[in-house]
Scaffold this motif. Structure first.
Motif: not given
Length: 397
Positions: A264-265, A314-322
């Motif tokens: 999603m974006a 655009a603000r694009i979700n690129s997944g979660s990260l630590q």
């Protein structure tokens, strides 16, 4: 024996002037001036020391303490935090499936234009009408030719029927019958040819109308009544099929590698505070050799504010990260890049180069350079030097 002492004016002049200075405080001897200058310099030095400790985030320690020479600094042990990856990229808005609509037939003079830019149209709807007066007469002439061919076919059939009745009596030979049969068949074939030609003319005439190939939103109208158009004329209309829009977001090579279709974006058009939800449906299979960027195509539903050709972010979700997250005050930068100060062994400061990531509400994500267990100087790092001894004061998160 008595002696008399006479004091002259010259003797009075030899009295030291310090007495006059004591009588008049506005006049000072050189010794007093030097004392005043020394006292002023001491006050300036004390003020500079106090300012240093204030910016360093600590308080001056009392005289006699072993840490008198070590400035107190506030440190933090940030640890690791799970954050949602976000890629922010600029780009332009466009129709997802633009359909140019032009002249299909031979063309002619435009009689009327029935739609305008910004209208919704249905599949098969007439967009513009082209003059067909000549073509209509040609179709009428061809219809008459069909009637002529049918009459010839009927006459040939009648001649064949009479010959078949006379062949048994010997009045007509079989050769004559064969010739009459061929004449009948040729006449029937001419009827079919004439009918096919009429159907072709009618199809050509139907193509003179400019119709919508699919339902959608009219983006452009490039024709006016009275204009002469033909096969080489540029597109008369441009339709966004189904009204679907998209954003062509320009992302770096590294960012493109971290994205995937289906994420999603959030799209914000330039000059607007309203945002729209979209979904990445295609990632560019190539990278521009000059800019080292690729394109992420984000599908959007129709909205009046989404105008093709406009700019958007655009603000694009690129997944979660630590990652380690630090306040902005802890992250410094110079011509060598971003860095932080870490308090190590024997309370000595160490410059540590870091790689910054996205900015979040909690601070700046550090993607490389820290494991999260270090004591990072929270403030006033700009006043420190690598290898300097400090007195760390830990601040709890």
């Amino acid at each position: 024996m008595n002696y008399a002492t006479t004091i002259t004016a010259e003797t009075q002049d030899d009295i030291p002037t310090d007495v006059d200075a004591m009588r008049d405080p506005t006049q000072s001897s050189p010794v007093v001036k030097r004392l005043l200058i020394a006292l002023g310099g001491l006050l300036v030095l004390l003020g500079a020391i106090a300012a240093y400790f204030a910016f360093a985030g600590g308080e001056p320690v009392a005289p006699g303490d072993d840490k008198t020479q070590a400035p107190v600094v506030t440190v933090i042990s940030p640890g690791k935090t799970t954050i949602e990856g976000m890629v922010e990229a600029p780009g332009t808005l466009a129709a997802r499936r633009p359909m140019p609509v032009g002249v299909v037939g031979e063309g002619g003079q435009v009689l009327s234009v029935r739609v305008d830019a910004g209208d919704w149209v249905q599949q098969g709807e007439v967009l513009a009408v082209i003059d067909r007066s000549v073509q209509t007469q040609q179709a009428a002439a061809q219809a008459a030719q069909i009637e002529v061919a049918r009459a010839d076919a009927q006459l040939a059939q009648a001649n064949l029927d009479r010959s078949l009745q006379l062949v048994d009596r010997g009045f007509v030979s079989k050769a004559d019958v064969d010739r009459l049969t061929a004449t009948r068949d040729a006449a029937v074939a001419r009827v079919r040819v004439a009918e096919a030609q009429l159907a072709e003319l009618r199809a050509r005439n139907a193509r003179l109308n400019i119709v919508a190939p699919a339902s959608g939103y009219v983006l452009e109208r490039n024709v006016e009544p009275g204009q002469t158009v033909g096969g080489g004329t540029p597109a008369l209309f441009v339709i966004a099929r189904g009204g679907e829009m998209e954003m062509l977001a320009q992302v770096s090579e590294a960012q493109l590698a971290g994205l995937s279709t289906g994420v999603m974006a959030t799209i914000t058009p330039a000059g607007s505070e309203k945002s729209y939800e979209g979904q990445v449906w295609q990632l560019s299979p190539t990278i521009d050799a000059a800019t080292r960027q690729g394109t992420a195509r984000i599908a959007l539903s129709y909205a009046p504010e989404l105008r093709p050709g406009g700019f958007a972010t655009a603000r694009i979700n690129s997944g979660s990260l630590q990652a380690t997250v630090l306040p902005e005050s802890a992250v410094l930068a110079d011509d060598k890049g971003s860095y932080v100060y870490v308090v190590g062994a024997e309370n000595k400061t160490e410059r540590r180069s870091v790689t910054t990531g996205m900015a979040t509400a909690e601070g700046i994500a550090i993607t490389d350079g820290l494991n999260g267990n270090e004591m990072v100087v929270l403030r006033a790092g700009g006043f420190l030097n690598a290898g300097e001894t400090v007195s760390p004061q830990k601040q709890e998160r």
